[in-house]
Scaffold this motif. Structure first.
Motif, mmCIF file in Angstrom:
data_model
loop_
_atom_site.group_PDB
_atom_site.id
_atom_site.type_symbol
_atom_site.label_atom_id
_atom_site.label_comp_id
_atom_site.label_asym_id
_atom_site.label_seq_id
_atom_site.Cartn_x
_atom_site.Cartn_y
_atom_site.Cartn_z
ATOM 1 N N VAL A 108 -29.865 -60.595 17.921
ATOM 2 C CA VAL A 108 -28.417 -60.726 18.089
ATOM 3 C C VAL A 108 -27.709 -60.580 16.745
ATOM 4 C CG1 VAL A 108 -26.584 -62.262 18.894
ATOM 5 C CG2 VAL A 108 -28.772 -62.192 20.098
ATOM 6 N N ALA A 109 -28.335 -61.084 15.669
ATOM 7 C CA ALA A 109 -27.700 -60.991 14.358
ATOM 8 C C ALA A 109 -27.485 -59.535 13.945
ATOM 9 C CB ALA A 109 -28.552 -61.722 13.317
ATOM 10 N N THR A 110 -28.447 -58.685 14.251
ATOM 11 C CA THR A 110 -28.297 -57.267 13.927
ATOM 12 C C THR A 110 -27.140 -56.651 14.683
ATOM 13 O OG1 THR A 110 -30.677 -57.094 13.509
ATOM 14 C CG2 THR A 110 -29.477 -55.048 13.885
ATOM 15 N N VAL A 111 -27.014 -57.017 15.952
ATOM 16 C CA VAL A 111 -25.916 -56.490 16.759
ATOM 17 C C VAL A 111 -24.574 -56.990 16.233
ATOM 18 C CG1 VAL A 111 -24.918 -56.414 19.073
ATOM 19 C CG2 VAL A 111 -27.405 -56.301 18.782
ATOM 20 N N VAL A 112 -24.507 -58.276 15.872
ATOM 21 C CA VAL A 112 -23.248 -58.836 15.364
ATOM 22 C C VAL A 112 -22.868 -58.198 14.029
ATOM 23 C CG1 VAL A 112 -22.154 -60.955 14.523
ATOM 24 C CG2 VAL A 112 -23.542 -61.002 16.614
ATOM 25 N N ASP A 113 -23.858 -58.011 13.167
ATOM 26 C CA ASP A 113 -23.580 -57.391 11.871
ATOM 27 C C ASP A 113 -23.104 -55.948 12.002
ATOM 28 O OD1 ASP A 113 -24.334 -59.722 10.666
ATOM 29 O OD2 ASP A 113 -26.384 -59.063 10.220
ATOM 30 N N SER A 114 -23.505 -55.303 13.097
ATOM 31 C CA SER A 114 -23.117 -53.903 13.299
ATOM 32 C C SER A 114 -21.810 -53.744 14.050
ATOM 33 C CB SER A 114 -24.225 -53.165 14.064
ATOM 34 O OG SER A 114 -25.464 -53.271 13.397
ATOM 35 N N ALA A 115 -21.207 -54.870 14.441
ATOM 36 C CA ALA A 115 -19.966 -54.780 15.225
ATOM 37 C C ALA A 115 -18.865 -54.096 14.425
ATOM 38 C CB ALA A 115 -19.525 -56.177 15.677
ATOM 39 N N GLY A 116 -18.791 -54.399 13.125
ATOM 40 C CA GLY A 116 -17.773 -53.760 12.298
ATOM 41 C C GLY A 116 -17.972 -52.258 12.198
ATOM 42 N N ASN A 117 -19.249 -51.824 12.049
ATOM 43 C CA ASN A 117 -19.519 -50.391 12.006
ATOM 44 C C ASN A 117 -19.171 -49.715 13.333
ATOM 45 O OD1 ASN A 117 -20.510 -50.662 9.396
ATOM 46 N ND2 ASN A 117 -22.624 -50.941 10.088
ATOM 47 N N ALA A 118 -19.402 -50.438 14.429
ATOM 48 C CA ALA A 118 -19.074 -49.870 15.737
ATOM 49 C C ALA A 118 -17.569 -49.663 15.872
ATOM 50 C CB ALA A 118 -19.586 -50.787 16.847
ATOM 51 N N ALA A 119 -16.795 -50.639 15.431
ATOM 52 C CA ALA A 119 -15.341 -50.491 15.502
ATOM 53 C C ALA A 119 -14.865 -49.346 14.608
ATOM 54 C CB ALA A 119 -14.669 -51.808 15.102
ATOM 55 N N ASP A 120 -15.461 -49.234 13.420
ATOM 56 C CA ASP A 120 -15.100 -48.138 12.519
ATOM 57 C C ASP A 120 -15.474 -46.785 13.118
ATOM 58 O OD1 ASP A 120 -14.299 -47.098 9.810
ATOM 59 O OD2 ASP A 120 -16.400 -46.470 9.827
ATOM 60 N N PHE A 121 -16.620 -46.731 13.808
ATOM 61 C CA PHE A 121 -17.047 -45.477 14.432
ATOM 62 C C PHE A 121 -16.086 -45.072 15.546
ATOM 63 C CE2 PHE A 121 -19.558 -43.489 17.887
ATOM 64 C CZ PHE A 121 -19.820 -42.282 17.258
ATOM 65 N N VAL A 122 -15.658 -46.029 16.344
ATOM 66 C CA VAL A 122 -14.697 -45.717 17.408
ATOM 67 C C VAL A 122 -13.400 -45.182 16.810
ATOM 68 C CG1 VAL A 122 -13.304 -46.709 19.260
ATOM 69 C CG2 VAL A 122 -15.700 -47.362 19.027
ATOM 70 N N GLY A 123 -12.967 -45.776 15.696
ATOM 71 C CA GLY A 123 -11.753 -45.285 15.052
ATOM 72 C C GLY A 123 -11.908 -43.882 14.487
ATOM 73 N N ARG A 124 -13.130 -43.537 14.043
ATOM 74 C CA ARG A 124 -13.356 -42.207 13.462
ATOM 75 C C ARG A 124 -13.570 -41.137 14.527
ATOM 76 N NH1 ARG A 124 -18.036 -42.973 9.101
ATOM 77 N NH2 ARG A 124 -17.636 -40.748 8.822
ATOM 78 N N MET A 125 -13.953 -41.531 15.741
ATOM 79 C CA MET A 125 -14.223 -40.523 16.766
ATOM 80 C C MET A 125 -13.020 -40.280 17.677
ATOM 81 S SD MET A 125 -16.622 -42.359 19.615
ATOM 82 C CE MET A 125 -15.876 -42.424 21.246
ATOM 83 N N LEU A 126 -12.015 -41.138 17.627
ATOM 84 C CA LEU A 126 -10.829 -40.969 18.466
ATOM 85 C C LEU A 126 -9.645 -40.518 17.610
ATOM 86 C CD1 LEU A 126 -11.109 -44.120 20.761
ATOM 87 C CD2 LEU A 126 -11.718 -41.744 21.306
ATOM 88 N N PRO A 127 -8.822 -39.627 18.132
ATOM 89 C CA PRO A 127 -8.940 -38.962 19.437
ATOM 90 C C PRO A 127 -9.994 -37.857 19.394
ATOM 91 C CG PRO A 127 -7.042 -38.108 18.286
ATOM 92 C CD PRO A 127 -7.602 -39.208 17.414
ATOM 93 N N LEU A 128 -10.566 -37.571 20.556
ATOM 94 C CA LEU A 128 -11.567 -36.517 20.653
ATOM 95 C C LEU A 128 -10.952 -35.160 20.364
ATOM 96 C CD1 LEU A 128 -13.479 -37.648 23.877
ATOM 97 C CD2 LEU A 128 -14.069 -38.114 21.493
ATOM 98 N N SER A 129 -11.712 -34.313 19.684
ATOM 99 C CA SER A 129 -11.234 -32.991 19.307
ATOM 100 C C SER A 129 -12.135 -31.932 19.939
ATOM 101 C CB SER A 129 -11.233 -32.838 17.779
ATOM 102 O OG SER A 129 -10.881 -31.532 17.410
ATOM 103 N N PHE A 130 -11.654 -31.320 21.001
ATOM 104 C CA PHE A 130 -12.433 -30.305 21.693
ATOM 105 C C PHE A 130 -12.220 -28.938 21.033
ATOM 106 C CE2 PHE A 130 -11.861 -33.626 24.842
ATOM 107 C CZ PHE A 130 -13.102 -33.695 25.443
ATOM 108 N N PRO A 131 -13.235 -28.090 21.040
ATOM 109 C CA PRO A 131 -13.047 -26.706 20.562
ATOM 110 C C PRO A 131 -12.069 -25.969 21.464
ATOM 111 C CG PRO A 131 -15.390 -27.273 20.756
ATOM 112 C CD PRO A 131 -14.628 -28.356 21.434
ATOM 113 N N PRO A 132 -11.590 -24.810 21.028
ATOM 114 C CA PRO A 132 -10.734 -24.013 21.918
ATOM 115 C C PRO A 132 -11.413 -23.733 23.253
ATOM 116 C CG PRO A 132 -10.701 -23.127 19.686
ATOM 117 C CD PRO A 132 -11.748 -24.199 19.699
ATOM 118 N N ALA A 133 -10.604 -23.556 24.291
ATOM 119 C CA ALA A 133 -11.143 -23.423 25.648
ATOM 120 C C ALA A 133 -12.128 -22.263 25.758
ATOM 121 C CB ALA A 133 -9.988 -23.242 26.637
#
Length: 597
Positions: free
Chosen positions: A65-90
């Motif tokens: 559980v400690a590993t998961v808790v310590d990674s919570a900040g990285n998970a939030a940062d990852f969500v911020g870096r991946m949104l909004p999604l950027s699709f290639p041209p159609a």
């Protein structure tokens, strides 16, 4: 009339024989516990060692559980870096999607073409000699044991970057699964039609075409569709070693740290997996209904008695039978005068239409994957020199590193399988219709398992690598979540296949649902569940090797680095080490299944 206690005869000594029934007659035999055999004790000890190895690996890799808790900040940062999604041209997205589908369809078609003759050679009832059967079985086992990324590395050296590499790599690796299932299906056929053709003077090829293939055709199609789903997920992995399509574009986005585009492409792959699962499932259900309809016995035709005559059958073809000229005695003795063929009804037209559509789709996929006869000929010419680069195997002066990383790969697989078991057992139980009271609840949990199963493990590994960092922790978590989709479905199916009689008896005795599950359902499903668990461990060892490609630890990282620096002799050594580990686990699984059968 009751007898005083002091005048009642003493109870007979407890024996292993049948106890007396009322009135001194024989009663129902007493159930005695059988003595554990040495093989059973050794199997139980082996299972305890495997379970302890999974727990020790999870502790060693710090999966807590400690590993998961310590990674919570990285998970939030990852969500911020991946949104909004950027699709290639159609247009570009459509091109990549079609290229991926073309590679997957062409590779699956190639595996079917290669697997069918191998399966006929590997099956006991269609092979003349033992050496041919052993050779075919060996080729099937080797194709399944060698990781598909290794086939991709070798094909990349021969064919270069492009769709041809993916078709050859996935097609050859798929033979391991498709060939085995085809051989099993051939061995389970009804021998009656084949014996009839043999008695009529048909040759071996005529027997196979006329009696064997028609019986196994639904199983062949269902297996090919199932492998198509798997190859769609595998194409993402192979994109990291030079196979074109969505996987290669995803690899480029990851290398640029462009998580917005990477996760957008991952979402497209996920939707494709869901669509392929839905389409293949609908086709498999339609095939099952058609086979059931064919095997259902027809109702006898009603008879009406004509005045002064014999009974007459009433049917649609009565007039035709009445007006048909009488066949000469000589023709009747030799059989029908003309060949009888199936009628052109709606079912036959529909089958012909689907067959034509499938052939056209495979042809278009071959073109879309850039498969050409000239390219194949060039690859055949370059095959000899390419094999020379992989032989003889060498450790490259890093034998200690390879052994340590192989041990890490085993730890990742054990820990991931343990996580998958802990999560899949409750999910599988809640998805079984004979365990839960509400069918809606069972369908809901089936849907959850299906959604988890649709996510490629490589995408999970990429997410966990970003969240928890490079190393085996990401690989173990990715395998653990990915195992839920496979093991949860297998557990649910095993629970539903249990004989309902004992559970109904325990339930009628006033037991609760929980008591029924642990006393009458789970013990009877446990041997099958154990086999599925060992199969999941086998799969996870191969997957752990592949996840090292994206930095999830283990020997897969050494495999990719050796390929990048053109040390293909080291690649061969890694393959042999993984192959030995996989064969050991597979042999252990076969032995345990025999003990608990």
């Amino acid at each position: 009339m009751s007898v005083p206690l002091d005048q009642r005869p003493a109870a007979p000594a407890r024996t292993t024989g049948a106890p007396s029934g009322p009135g001194g007659g024989p009663g129902r035999p007493r159930r005695t516990l059988s003595r554990p055999t040495p093989a059973g004790l050794l199997a139980a000890l082996t299972l305890l060692v495997l379970a302890g190895g999974g727990v020790w690996s999870a502790v060693r890799l710090q999966l807590n559980v400690a590993t998961v808790v310590d990674s919570a900040g990285n998970a939030a940062d990852f969500v911020g870096r991946m949104l909004p999604l950027s699709f290639p041209p159609a247009a570009e997205l459509a091109r990549l999607t079609w290229q991926t589908l073309a590679i997957v369809i062409a590779a699956t078609a190639l595996s079917v073409v290669l697997s069918l003759p191998l399966a006929l050679l590997a099956a006991r009832n269609t092979t003349v000699g033992g050496p041919a059967r052993a050779a075919a079985r060996t080729l099937i086992v080797l194709a399944r044991a060698v990781p598909d990324v290794v086939f991709a590395i070798a094909a990349f050296r021969v064919f270069g970057l492009g769709g041809m590499t993916g078709v050859i790599a996935m097609g050859l690796h798929s033979v391991g699964m498709v060939g085995k299932l085809y051989a099993d299906a051939v061995e389970e056929i009804d021998e009656g039609p084949r014996d009839a053709l043999r008695a009529a003077g048909a040759g071996r090829l005529q027997q196979i075409v006329g009696a064997v293939l028609p019986q196994v055709l639904p199983s062949l199609v269902a297996t090919a569709l199932h492998r198509l789903d798997i190859n769609l997920r595998v194409s993402v992995v192979l994109g990291f070693v030079g196979v074109g399509g969505l996987g290669h574009a995803l690899s480029n986005a990851i290398s640029r740290l462009d998580y917005q585009e990477a996760m957008a492409l991952a979402l497209v792959v996920l939707l494709l997996c869901f669509a392929a699962e839905a389409v293949s499932g609908a086709i498999r259900r339609a095939l099952l209904r058609e086979v059931t309809d064919r095997s259902r016995p027809r109702e006898p035709r009603r008879l009406r008695v004509r005045r002064g005559g014999a009974p007459k059958a009433v049917g649609a073809r009565t007039a035709a039978v009445r007006t048909r000229p009488t066949a000469p005695a000589e023709a009747t003795a030799r059989g029908p005068a003309r060949r009888i063929s199936p009628r052109w009804d709606a079912s036959r037209v529909r089958r012909l239409g689907w067959t034509a559509l499938a052939v056209a789709l495979v042809a278009a996929s071959v073109v879309g994957a850039d498969v050409s006869p000239s390219g194949l000929l060039d690859g055949v010419r370059a095959l000899g020199p390419t094999l020379g680069e992989f032989l003889p195997p060498s450790t490259g002066g890093m034998a200690d590193v390879l052994l340590a990383d192989l041990w890490t790969t085993l730890q990742i697989a054990l820990a991931g399988t343990l996580i998958g078991l802990v999560l899949a057992l409750p999910l599988g139980a809640l998805a079984a219709r004979n365990v839960v009271r509400s069918p809606a609840v069972a369908r809901s949990f089936r849907t959850v398992i299906l959604c988890v199963r649709g996510v490629p493990e490589l995408i999970l590994a990429i997410v966990f690598v970003v969240v928890t960092g490079l190393g085996p922790v990401a690989g173990a978590f990715a395998l653990g979540i990915g195992s839920v989709g496979l093991l949860g479905k297998l557990v649910a199916d095993s629970l539903e296949e249990v004989d309902p009689g004992p559970a109904q008896a325990v339930l009628a005795g006033g037991a609760s649902r929980v008591q029924v599950f642990f006393s009458a359902i789970l013990p009877r499903a446990w041997p099958t569940t154990l086999g599925h668990l060992l199969y999941t461990l086998d799969v996870n060892i191969r997957s752990a090797t592949l996840l090292g490609v994206v930095g999830a630890g283990g020997i897969g990282y050494d495999l990719l680095n050796a390929a990048r620096v053109l040390r293909f002799d080291v690649v061969t050594t890694v393959v042999l080490m993984v192959l030995a580990l996989v064969l050991c686990v597979e042999g252990l699984a076969v032995w345990l299944r025999k003990v608990y059968a």
